[in-house]
Design a protein around this motif. Sequence first.
Motif, mmCIF file in Angstrom:
data_model
loop_
_atom_site.group_PDB
_atom_site.id
_atom_site.type_symbol
_atom_site.label_atom_id
_atom_site.label_comp_id
_atom_site.label_asym_id
_atom_site.label_seq_id
_atom_site.Cartn_x
_atom_site.Cartn_y
_atom_site.Cartn_z
ATOM 1 N N ARG A 77 -7.313 -2.988 1.240
ATOM 2 C CA ARG A 77 -6.694 -2.793 -0.073
ATOM 3 C C ARG A 77 -5.896 -4.024 -0.491
ATOM 4 N NH1 ARG A 77 -4.919 3.450 0.970
ATOM 5 N NH2 ARG A 77 -6.903 4.374 0.355
ATOM 6 N N GLU A 78 -5.221 -4.616 0.477
ATOM 7 C CA GLU A 78 -4.432 -5.815 0.200
ATOM 8 C C GLU A 78 -5.344 -6.956 -0.283
ATOM 9 O OE1 GLU A 78 -0.611 -7.340 2.592
ATOM 10 O OE2 GLU A 78 -2.495 -7.681 3.657
ATOM 11 N N GLU A 88 -6.641 -6.308 -3.829
ATOM 12 C CA GLU A 88 -5.616 -6.626 -4.824
ATOM 13 C C GLU A 88 -5.553 -8.125 -5.093
ATOM 14 O OE1 GLU A 88 -1.747 -4.953 -3.929
ATOM 15 O OE2 GLU A 88 -2.619 -2.964 -3.652
ATOM 16 N N GLU A 130 -3.821 -6.217 -8.922
ATOM 17 C CA GLU A 130 -3.437 -4.845 -8.628
ATOM 18 C C GLU A 130 -3.766 -3.881 -9.773
ATOM 19 O OE1 GLU A 130 0.524 -2.276 -7.404
ATOM 20 O OE2 GLU A 130 0.594 -4.450 -7.360
ATOM 21 N N VAL A 143 -7.632 -2.643 -10.044
ATOM 22 C CA VAL A 143 -8.349 -1.944 -8.962
ATOM 23 C C VAL A 143 -8.714 -0.553 -9.462
ATOM 24 C CG1 VAL A 143 -8.199 -1.002 -6.631
ATOM 25 C CG2 VAL A 143 -7.220 -3.232 -7.140
#
Length: 189
Positions: free
Chosen positions: A173-174, A177, A182, A185
Amino acid sequence: MFGNLLGNQQEDCEALHAGEPVDFKKIYDATMQMLFKVSYRIVNDEEAAEDLAHDSLIKANEKNLTFPSINDAKYWLIRVVKNASINYIKRKERERKAYEKVLYEDHRKAESGEIDLLKQEALSKTREALKKLPSNLQDVLMLREYADLNYKEIGRILGITEGNVKVRIFRAREQLEKLIGEENVFLPE
């Protein structure tokens, strides 16, 4: 005059078998109007009240109940039609609430073509960015987001610990992003 009264009292004390046509007709004739009135007072709908009254009589018939007297039949049938009427009102209220909820949700979820286009663009960017992730991060994220598996199940499938699954999902997820920002997404459902 008194002979007629005594005859009615004897008739009221005879055992009645709701499963037998002759006795059922006696029960029907003696109670149908009263059952309708009881039900109508509760449901305030003539058609429903008539159906509920008939249903209570049918229930006595199907169960082949025996009543010691016509009064016992009346008391039992009143309880049955009263409970059925109350249940009918509760069911109608639940249906009304569900209908309103669906209408409210549908109205609330109405989206413009612009929002749909933005979602499609974000989805496309997300898919492209997902392809750029290492395969071990892609796998955990796909199993979590698309297969809706929990961490333990993902760990079993991939042969890694539950803690390792959590770390990989966090890292995936990082990285997503970083690749697309962010606010952009958007993972498809």
